[in-house]
Motif scaffolding. Structure first.
Motif, PDB file in Angstrom:
ATOM      1  N   ASP A  11       0.837  -1.193   0.000  1.00  0.00           N
ATOM      2  CA  ASP A  11       0.000   0.000   0.000  1.00  0.00           C
ATOM      3  C   ASP A  11       0.879   1.253   0.000  1.00  0.00           C
ATOM      4  OD1 ASP A  11      -2.786   1.313   0.720  1.00  0.00           O
ATOM      5  OD2 ASP A  11      -1.302   2.128   2.137  1.00  0.00           O
ATOM      6  N   LEU A  12       0.494   2.256  -0.804  1.00  0.00           N
ATOM      7  CA  LEU A  12       1.340   3.438  -0.983  1.00  0.00           C
ATOM      8  C   LEU A  12       1.585   4.181   0.327  1.00  0.00           C
ATOM      9  CD1 LEU A  12       0.007   4.896  -4.360  1.00  0.00           C
ATOM     10  CD2 LEU A  12       2.106   3.596  -3.936  1.00  0.00           C
ATOM     11  N   ARG A  13       0.539   4.334   1.141  1.00  0.00           N
ATOM     12  CA  ARG A  13       0.711   5.024   2.416  1.00  0.00           C
ATOM     13  C   ARG A  13       1.587   4.202   3.356  1.00  0.00           C
ATOM     14  NH1 ARG A  13       1.837   9.362   5.335  1.00  0.00           N
ATOM     15  NH2 ARG A  13       0.770   9.404   7.358  1.00  0.00           N
ATOM     16  N   LEU A  14       1.377   2.888   3.379  1.00  0.00           N
ATOM     17  CA  LEU A  14       2.211   2.030   4.218  1.00  0.00           C
ATOM     18  C   LEU A  14       3.662   2.096   3.759  1.00  0.00           C
ATOM     19  CD1 LEU A  14       2.530  -0.079   6.441  1.00  0.00           C
ATOM     20  CD2 LEU A  14       1.925  -1.848   4.760  1.00  0.00           C
ATOM     21  N   ARG A  15       3.893   2.128   2.448  1.00  0.00           N
ATOM     22  CA  ARG A  15       5.254   2.236   1.930  1.00  0.00           C
ATOM     23  C   ARG A  15       5.899   3.549   2.388  1.00  0.00           C
ATOM     24  NH1 ARG A  15       8.325   0.160  -2.167  1.00  0.00           N
ATOM     25  NH2 ARG A  15       6.607  -1.172  -2.885  1.00  0.00           N
ATOM     26  N   GLU A  16       5.131   4.632   2.331  1.00  0.00           N
ATOM     27  CA  GLU A  16       5.658   5.925   2.756  1.00  0.00           C
ATOM     28  C   GLU A  16       6.074   5.897   4.230  1.00  0.00           C
ATOM     29  OE1 GLU A  16       4.257  10.632   2.978  1.00  0.00           O
ATOM     30  OE2 GLU A  16       2.769   9.055   2.615  1.00  0.00           O
ATOM     31  N   ILE A  17       5.202   5.319   5.071  1.00  0.00           N
ATOM     32  CA  ILE A  17       5.480   5.267   6.508  1.00  0.00           C
ATOM     33  C   ILE A  17       6.677   4.368   6.797  1.00  0.00           C
ATOM     34  CG2 ILE A  17       4.569   4.493   8.729  1.00  0.00           C
ATOM     35  CD1 ILE A  17       1.785   5.365   7.723  1.00  0.00           C
ATOM     36  N   LEU A  18       6.692   3.169   6.208  1.00  0.00           N
ATOM     37  CA  LEU A  18       7.787   2.230   6.473  1.00  0.00           C
ATOM     38  C   LEU A  18       9.112   2.754   5.951  1.00  0.00           C
ATOM     39  CD1 LEU A  18       6.140  -1.258   5.800  1.00  0.00           C
ATOM     40  CD2 LEU A  18       6.785  -0.256   7.990  1.00  0.00           C
ATOM     41  N   THR A  19       9.092   3.419   4.805  1.00  0.00           N
ATOM     42  CA  THR A  19      10.332   3.959   4.253  1.00  0.00           C
ATOM     43  C   THR A  19      10.947   4.975   5.209  1.00  0.00           C
ATOM     44  OG1 THR A  19       9.647   3.622   1.956  1.00  0.00           O
ATOM     45  CG2 THR A  19      11.332   5.299   2.351  1.00  0.00           C
ATOM     46  N   SER A  20      10.114   5.887   5.717  1.00  0.00           N
ATOM     47  CA  SER A  20      10.624   6.886   6.652  1.00  0.00           C
ATOM     48  C   SER A  20      11.066   6.236   7.960  1.00  0.00           C
ATOM     49  CB  SER A  20       9.543   7.932   6.917  1.00  0.00           C
ATOM     50  OG  SER A  20      10.023   8.940   7.784  1.00  0.00           O
ATOM     51  N   LEU A  21      10.270   5.280   8.455  1.00  0.00           N
ATOM     52  CA  LEU A  21      10.621   4.592   9.696  1.00  0.00           C
ATOM     53  C   LEU A  21      11.970   3.887   9.573  1.00  0.00           C
ATOM     54  CD1 LEU A  21       9.971   3.463  12.527  1.00  0.00           C
ATOM     55  CD2 LEU A  21       8.743   1.605  11.396  1.00  0.00           C
ATOM     56  N   ILE A  22      12.164   3.154   8.503  1.00  0.00           N
ATOM     57  CA  ILE A  22      13.414   2.412   8.300  1.00  0.00           C
ATOM     58  C   ILE A  22      14.593   3.374   8.208  1.00  0.00           C
ATOM     59  CG2 ILE A  22      14.675   0.934   6.682  1.00  0.00           C
ATOM     60  CD1 ILE A  22      11.846  -0.280   5.983  1.00  0.00           C
ATOM     61  N   GLN A  23      14.426   4.452   7.449  1.00  0.00           N
ATOM     62  CA  GLN A  23      15.506   5.421   7.310  1.00  0.00           C
ATOM     63  C   GLN A  23      15.888   6.026   8.656  1.00  0.00           C
ATOM     64  OE1 GLN A  23      13.648   8.017   4.459  1.00  0.00           O
ATOM     65  NE2 GLN A  23      14.722   7.097   2.707  1.00  0.00           N
ATOM     66  N   HIS A  24      14.879   6.474   9.429  1.00  0.00           N
ATOM     67  CA  HIS A  24      15.169   7.104  10.713  1.00  0.00           C
ATOM     68  C   HIS A  24      15.718   6.101  11.729  1.00  0.00           C
ATOM     69  CE1 HIS A  24      12.736  10.373   9.030  1.00  0.00           C
ATOM     70  NE2 HIS A  24      13.238  11.137   9.967  1.00  0.00           N
ATOM     71  N   LEU A  25      15.182   4.887  11.723  1.00  0.00           N
ATOM     72  CA  LEU A  25      15.639   3.880  12.674  1.00  0.00           C
ATOM     73  C   LEU A  25      17.091   3.495  12.413  1.00  0.00           C
ATOM     74  CD1 LEU A  25      14.995   2.024  15.030  1.00  0.00           C
ATOM     75  CD2 LEU A  25      14.059   0.357  13.394  1.00  0.00           C
ATOM     76  N   HIS A  26      17.429   3.316  11.153  1.00  0.00           N
ATOM     77  CA  HIS A  26      18.811   2.953  10.832  1.00  0.00           C
ATOM     78  C   HIS A  26      19.759   4.115  11.142  1.00  0.00           C
ATOM     79  CE1 HIS A  26      18.446  -0.935   8.373  1.00  0.00           C
ATOM     80  NE2 HIS A  26      17.250  -0.707   8.908  1.00  0.00           N
ATOM     81  N   GLU A  27      19.325   5.351  10.875  1.00  0.00           N
ATOM     82  CA  GLU A  27      20.153   6.502  11.212  1.00  0.00           C
ATOM     83  C   GLU A  27      20.350   6.625  12.717  1.00  0.00           C
ATOM     84  OE1 GLU A  27      21.972   8.641   9.455  1.00  0.00           O
ATOM     85  OE2 GLU A  27      21.504   7.329   7.740  1.00  0.00           O
ATOM     86  N   PHE A  28      19.287   6.313  13.471  1.00  0.00           N
ATOM     87  CA  PHE A  28      19.389   6.345  14.936  1.00  0.00           C
ATOM     88  C   PHE A  28      20.428   5.341  15.430  1.00  0.00           C
ATOM     89  CE2 PHE A  28      17.836   3.685  18.512  1.00  0.00           C
ATOM     90  CZ  PHE A  28      18.170   4.521  19.563  1.00  0.00           C
ATOM     91  N   VAL A  29      20.348   4.106  14.930  1.00  0.00           N
ATOM     92  CA  VAL A  29      21.294   3.067  15.356  1.00  0.00           C
ATOM     93  C   VAL A  29      22.729   3.480  15.044  1.00  0.00           C
ATOM     94  CG1 VAL A  29      22.032   0.688  14.959  1.00  0.00           C
ATOM     95  CG2 VAL A  29      19.596   1.217  15.165  1.00  0.00           C
ATOM     96  N   LYS A  30      22.935   4.054  13.868  1.00  0.00           N
ATOM     97  CA  LYS A  30      24.278   4.489  13.479  1.00  0.00           C
ATOM     98  C   LYS A  30      24.727   5.693  14.298  1.00  0.00           C
ATOM     99  CE  LYS A  30      23.550   2.870   8.738  1.00  0.00           C
ATOM    100  NZ  LYS A  30      23.362   3.256   7.322  1.00  0.00           N
ATOM    101  N   ASP A  31      23.800   6.594  14.588  1.00  0.00           N
ATOM    102  CA  ASP A  31      24.136   7.815  15.319  1.00  0.00           C
ATOM    103  C   ASP A  31      24.624   7.518  16.721  1.00  0.00           C
ATOM    104  OD1 ASP A  31      24.225  10.665  15.803  1.00  0.00           O
ATOM    105  OD2 ASP A  31      22.355  10.448  16.917  1.00  0.00           O
TER     106      ASP A  31
END
Length: 298
Positions: free
Chosen positions: A25-45
């Motif tokens: 689903d397009l909205r689910l893709r938008e949410i998951l994409t942002s979540l994954i990006q921020h979560l991975h950046e958090f772990v690296k940060d």
């Protein structure tokens, strides 16, 4: 060398995002994409360690296990992190003098019983008596007859009925009222007390290790609905209550704070069915008209 698109530290978020299927689903893709990006950046940060990640998983697991029919620990977690208030604020930006929204809270666990205007919701009669009055209108001031006003609150010791099933009467300090032809509502209650959110679980541990208190200022909850209008979930806060400036869930808004003056009038108290002296508070609620739904496009 062939680029196989394998997982690396540098490409971690990109690889996971690319794994989302085309039917997502397009909205689910938008949410998951942002979540994954921020979560991975958090772990690296923060350069998260394996032990820290394990402890985080264990914390979330215990949070889930703490939930039951009368307690929602994940809502508490969302509340104390300010996420609940942020979601409310984003989705209900007040304008045109509409009543401001605030958090639902974790204790709207049962349906409030329908009650007649003027009824008491203080079934055990314990606490300082209070008359609550108000009016529901549209943004243009038009009174909204037949609006529903759902209220619930803590008792004079800072507990909700679902927290003390062996002490408080069932459905104590809860009521569902319907406004009259002039949009008015009124009911009898008691002045609520400030209280701590449940802090004997994982969320309480988080507050303790971060040096935060668990308390909320005294308030009455409202959910107000009327046909053709957007509902509002809000609070009525008691001016002067402890913690009014440091609500653990960040739910206080200046427009929702009210004085609860004392009335010393034996005759009026007798007419209202209240002990004298008593407290009063007036709380008008303004609802916005619902936006018309767009017809489905062919």
């Amino acid at each position: 060398m062939t680029d196989r698109g394998l997982f690396t530290e540098e490409r971690s978020a990109e690889v996971v995002i690319d794994s989302l299927g085309p039917s997502t689903d397009l909205r689910l893709r938008e949410i998951l994409t942002s979540l994954i990006q921020h979560l991975h950046e958090f772990v690296k940060d923060v350069q998260l360690t394996e032990d820290e990640w394990s402890k985080g998983i264990e914390f979330l697991t215990r949070t889930g296990h703490t939930c039951n029919d009368v307690r929602q620990e994940f809502i508490l977690l969302s509340d104390v992190l300010g996420v609940s208030m942020l979601v409310e604020t984003i989705n209900h930006r007040a304008f045109d003098h509409a009543t401001e929204q605030t958090v639902l809270g974790p204790f709207h666990m049962v349906d409030s019983p329908p009650r007649a205007l003027g009824d008491t919701i203080a079934l055990d009669g314990v606490g300082e008596p209070c008359l609550v009055t108000g009016r529901v209108t549209g943004a243009d001031g038009t009174p909204l007859a037949g609006a529903s006003v759902d209220v619930w609150q803590a008792n004079a010791e800072g507990f909700y009925d679902v927290q003390q099933p062996d002490i408080q009467p069932e459905l104590n300090l809860r009521g569902l009222f319907t406004t009259d032809d002039e949009g008015k509502f009124w009911f009898r209650s008691i002045v609520p007390r400030y209280y701590p959110i449940p802090d004997d679980g994982p969320v309480g541990e988080l507050l303790a290790v971060t040096g935060r208190h668990p308390n909320r200022p005294a308030h009455i909850h409202f959910i107000v609905r009327a046909d053709g209008h957007e509902p509002v979930t809000t609070h009525l806060f008691v001016e002067g209550s402890p913690y009014i400036d440091s609500d653990v869930v960040f739910g206080v808004k200046e427009s929702l704070i009210r004085e609860f003056p004392v009335v010393d009038d034996p005759e009026r108290a007798a007419q209202l069915g209240l002990d004298n002296p008593f407290r009063t508070v007036h709380f008008d609620v303004t609802l916005l008209e619902s936006e018309p739904r767009k017809a489905d496009q062919p």
